[in-house]
Design a protein around this motif. Structure first.
Motif, PDB file in Angstrom:
ATOM      1  N   LEU A  49       0.713  -1.288   0.255  1.00  0.00           N
ATOM      2  CA  LEU A  49       0.158   0.652  -0.052  1.00  0.00           C
ATOM      3  C   LEU A  49       0.814   1.089  -0.123  1.00  0.00           C
ATOM      4  CD1 LEU A  49      -2.908  -1.118   2.452  1.00  0.00           C
ATOM      5  CD2 LEU A  49      -3.169  -0.367   0.172  1.00  0.00           C
ATOM      6  N   HIS A  50       2.381   1.643   0.848  1.00  0.00           N
ATOM      7  CA  HIS A  50       2.440   2.235   0.832  1.00  0.00           C
ATOM      8  C   HIS A  50       3.363   2.586  -0.553  1.00  0.00           C
ATOM      9  CE1 HIS A  50       2.734   3.847   4.850  1.00  0.00           C
ATOM     10  NE2 HIS A  50       2.969   3.066   5.342  1.00  0.00           N
ATOM     11  N   SER A  51       4.243   1.439  -1.220  1.00  0.00           N
ATOM     12  CA  SER A  51       4.549   1.389  -1.740  1.00  0.00           C
ATOM     13  C   SER A  51       3.531   1.952  -3.930  1.00  0.00           C
ATOM     14  CB  SER A  51       5.186  -0.188  -2.774  1.00  0.00           C
ATOM     15  OG  SER A  51       5.782  -0.437  -2.080  1.00  0.00           O
ATOM     16  N   LEU A  52       2.342   1.450  -3.285  1.00  0.00           N
ATOM     17  CA  LEU A  52       0.698   1.727  -4.320  1.00  0.00           C
ATOM     18  C   LEU A  52       0.847   3.560  -4.195  1.00  0.00           C
ATOM     19  CD1 LEU A  52      -0.784   1.516  -6.577  1.00  0.00           C
ATOM     20  CD2 LEU A  52      -2.361   0.871  -4.699  1.00  0.00           C
ATOM     21  N   SER A  53       1.147   3.766  -2.642  1.00  0.00           N
ATOM     22  CA  SER A  53       0.593   4.900  -1.879  1.00  0.00           C
ATOM     23  C   SER A  53       2.033   6.177  -3.290  1.00  0.00           C
ATOM     24  CB  SER A  53       0.444   5.707  -0.831  1.00  0.00           C
ATOM     25  OG  SER A  53       0.977   6.997  -0.867  1.00  0.00           O
ATOM     26  N   GLN A  54       2.916   6.359  -3.160  1.00  0.00           N
ATOM     27  CA  GLN A  54       4.626   6.421  -3.463  1.00  0.00           C
ATOM     28  C   GLN A  54       4.233   6.278  -5.906  1.00  0.00           C
ATOM     29  OE1 GLN A  54       8.058   4.601  -2.330  1.00  0.00           O
ATOM     30  NE2 GLN A  54       7.510   5.608  -0.023  1.00  0.00           N
ATOM     31  N   LYS A  55       3.781   5.006  -5.758  1.00  0.00           N
ATOM     32  CA  LYS A  55       4.247   5.077  -7.144  1.00  0.00           C
ATOM     33  C   LYS A  55       2.589   6.093  -8.128  1.00  0.00           C
ATOM     34  CE  LYS A  55       2.648   1.425 -10.407  1.00  0.00           C
ATOM     35  NZ  LYS A  55       2.075   0.199 -11.333  1.00  0.00           N
ATOM     36  N   THR A  56       1.119   5.857  -7.755  1.00  0.00           N
ATOM     37  CA  THR A  56       0.413   6.967  -7.213  1.00  0.00           C
ATOM     38  C   THR A  56       0.226   8.517  -7.156  1.00  0.00           C
ATOM     39  OG1 THR A  56      -1.136   5.838  -5.859  1.00  0.00           O
ATOM     40  CG2 THR A  56      -1.453   5.068  -7.650  1.00  0.00           C
ATOM     41  N   GLY A  57       1.048   8.222  -6.484  1.00  0.00           N
ATOM     42  CA  GLY A  57       0.940   9.980  -6.300  1.00  0.00           C
ATOM     43  C   GLY A  57      -0.350  10.283  -5.201  1.00  0.00           C
ATOM     44  N   THR A  58      -0.759   9.446  -5.169  1.00  0.00           N
ATOM     45  CA  THR A  58      -2.228   9.261  -3.801  1.00  0.00           C
ATOM     46  C   THR A  58      -1.731   9.162  -2.171  1.00  0.00           C
ATOM     47  OG1 THR A  58      -3.927   8.673  -5.565  1.00  0.00           O
ATOM     48  CG2 THR A  58      -4.626   8.560  -3.588  1.00  0.00           C
ATOM     49  N   PRO A  59      -2.043   9.400  -1.013  1.00  0.00           N
ATOM     50  CA  PRO A  59      -1.502   9.638   0.050  1.00  0.00           C
ATOM     51  C   PRO A  59      -1.912   8.474   1.142  1.00  0.00           C
ATOM     52  CG  PRO A  59      -2.744  12.354  -0.712  1.00  0.00           C
ATOM     53  CD  PRO A  59      -2.380  11.205  -1.460  1.00  0.00           C
ATOM     54  N   PHE A  60      -1.082   7.744   1.246  1.00  0.00           N
ATOM     55  CA  PHE A  60      -2.095   7.087   1.901  1.00  0.00           C
ATOM     56  C   PHE A  60      -1.099   7.218   3.856  1.00  0.00           C
ATOM     57  CE2 PHE A  60      -0.501   2.400   3.709  1.00  0.00           C
ATOM     58  CZ  PHE A  60      -2.076   1.750   4.351  1.00  0.00           C
ATOM     59  N   HIS A  61      -1.827   7.132   4.787  1.00  0.00           N
ATOM     60  CA  HIS A  61      -1.515   6.649   6.299  1.00  0.00           C
ATOM     61  C   HIS A  61      -1.970   6.196   6.873  1.00  0.00           C
ATOM     62  CE1 HIS A  61      -1.685  11.001   4.882  1.00  0.00           C
ATOM     63  NE2 HIS A  61      -2.704  10.853   4.566  1.00  0.00           N
ATOM     64  N   PHE A  62      -0.966   5.141   7.103  1.00  0.00           N
ATOM     65  CA  PHE A  62      -1.726   4.196   8.000  1.00  0.00           C
ATOM     66  C   PHE A  62      -0.814   4.339   9.932  1.00  0.00           C
ATOM     67  CE2 PHE A  62       0.309  -0.413  10.007  1.00  0.00           C
ATOM     68  CZ  PHE A  62      -1.754  -1.023  10.076  1.00  0.00           C
ATOM     69  N   ILE A  63      -2.147   4.221  10.630  1.00  0.00           N
ATOM     70  CA  ILE A  63      -2.253   3.550  12.202  1.00  0.00           C
ATOM     71  C   ILE A  63      -2.388   2.303  12.779  1.00  0.00           C
ATOM     72  CG2 ILE A  63      -3.553   4.830  14.007  1.00  0.00           C
ATOM     73  CD1 ILE A  63      -4.825   6.674  11.895  1.00  0.00           C
ATOM     74  N   ARG A  64      -1.131   2.205  13.386  1.00  0.00           N
ATOM     75  CA  ARG A  64      -0.562   0.368  13.974  1.00  0.00           C
ATOM     76  C   ARG A  64      -1.208   0.727  14.852  1.00  0.00           C
ATOM     77  NH1 ARG A  64       3.569  -3.580  12.005  1.00  0.00           N
ATOM     78  NH2 ARG A  64       3.694  -1.647  10.895  1.00  0.00           N
TER      79      ARG A  64
END
Length: 340
Positions: A49-64
């Motif tokens: 998901l982080h890789s896809l976010s970087q590839k598309t430029g669409t923000p992804f935040h993850f809360i653990r």
């Protein structure tokens, strides 16, 4: 839109977050990444998901964090203003609920209460959440319809998901929170859970080990490919639930309400015998299974069969992927992921 996806490190949550990022939505993933099954698999999903976010430029935040932690959920909603909430986090597994029911209270009841409360105070435009075909329990009238009662669950897991539906209705009624519950039917596909039958069967067949085949392979399931499930989830989330103006309290329809509340089945509308499912797997693997034929397990439902007409009418979508195609996709992923 900015969308919260709970259970984003999980099977369906990962696929849902992926699809949302691909179409340009900002996604906040929330997951405790517990050790119910292989943590490495969950971590790899998060990496994807982080890789896809970087590839598309669409923000992804993850809360653990754990959704049962009220403070963590409150902080999440204070930091982000969500256009939609898609709640897919849960303690899954029919058989595990017999061994460890307390885990289901924390993950399915306490956590969902925290999500409902957060959505209430944030005035979230729409909450979509996962339920299960298991709520139909002792029902034998096929295909299963949302308009039929579902008051006799056969396992504690199903009871907690039925409770979620009732809890959601109370918030829809009291606070006008639009909610949509989705009853999933036997989801399978790439990046699946290791405790699921397809995953375990594949591993055992490749290792020349016996596979346990309960009910002698005679029970049937409405096997539904994960991409089909995700399409239904996102379409249902996009369309905000509304009150049913024709709802009659004298003859109440369980699927709708005079509150902004609704329920949908998401199933392939084509039940397949377990024996045929195994045959599709054998074909994809190019190898025969060694089967240990066993009786039906306690808590198992002999058959499931989804009536998906309401989903079709509401969002113009029904699952279409055949078992042969879906199983082949899973096998291709499994061989690549585990290099076997």
């Amino acid at each position: 839109m900015k969308i919260l996806v709970t259970g984003a490190a999980g099977f369906i949550g990962f696929h849902t977050a992926t699809r949302l990022l691909e179409r340009g939505d900002e996604v906040v993933g929330f997951d405790s990444v517990n050790d119910y099954y292989d943590v490495e698999l969950k971590e790899r999903r998060i990496e994807q998901l982080h890789s896809l976010s970087q590839k598309t430029g669409t923000p992804f935040h993850f809360i653990r964090a754990n959704l049962a932690d009220q403070a963590a959920v409150t902080e999440c909603f204070q930091k982000h203003n969500f256009d939609r909430v898609i709640h897919l986090a849960a303690q899954a597994g029919v058989r595990y609920s017999i061994e460890n029911p307390h885990s289901y209270v924390e993950s399915n009841i306490v956590a969902f209460t925290n999500v409902l409360e957060a959505c209430r105070y944030a005035k979230t435009p729409h909450l979509t959440y996962a339920s299960t075909s298991s709520v139909y329990g002792a029902n034998t009238r096929m295909p299963f319809s949302e308009h039929h009662g579902a008051d006799h669950p056969l396992q504690f897991y199903a009871a907690t998901k039925k409770a979620n539906e009732m809890m959601a209705h109370s918030y829809s009624h009291l606070f006008k929170l639009p909610t949509t519950g989705l009853r999933f039917f036997t989801v399978y596909g790439p990046w699946g859970r290791p405790d699921m039958a397809l995953f375990k069967f594949t591993k055992s067949i490749l290792a020349d080990e016996l596979i346990p085949v309960f009910n002698h392979g005679n029970h049937s399931r409405d096997f539904t490919y994960v991409a089909d499930i995700v399409e239904g989830v996102i379409r249902a989330s996009d369309q905000i639930a509304e009150a049913n103006a024709d709802w009659n309290s004298d003859e109440p329809d369980p699927a709708t309400s005079n509150a902004p509340y609704r329920l949908f089945n998401i199933g392939n509308n084509n039940p397949v015998k377990l024996s045929a499912y195994i045959e599709a797997l054998e074909k994809a693997l190019g190898k025969k299974a060694k089967q240990d034929l066993l009786p039906l397990q306690p808590g198992d439902v002999p058959d499931t069969y989804a009536d998906s007409n309401e989903l079709k009418k509401a969002v113009d979508y029904q699952p279409t992927t055949s078992v042969e195609e879906g199983v082949a996709d899973f096998v291709a992923w499994y061989r690549n992921y585990y290099q076997v």
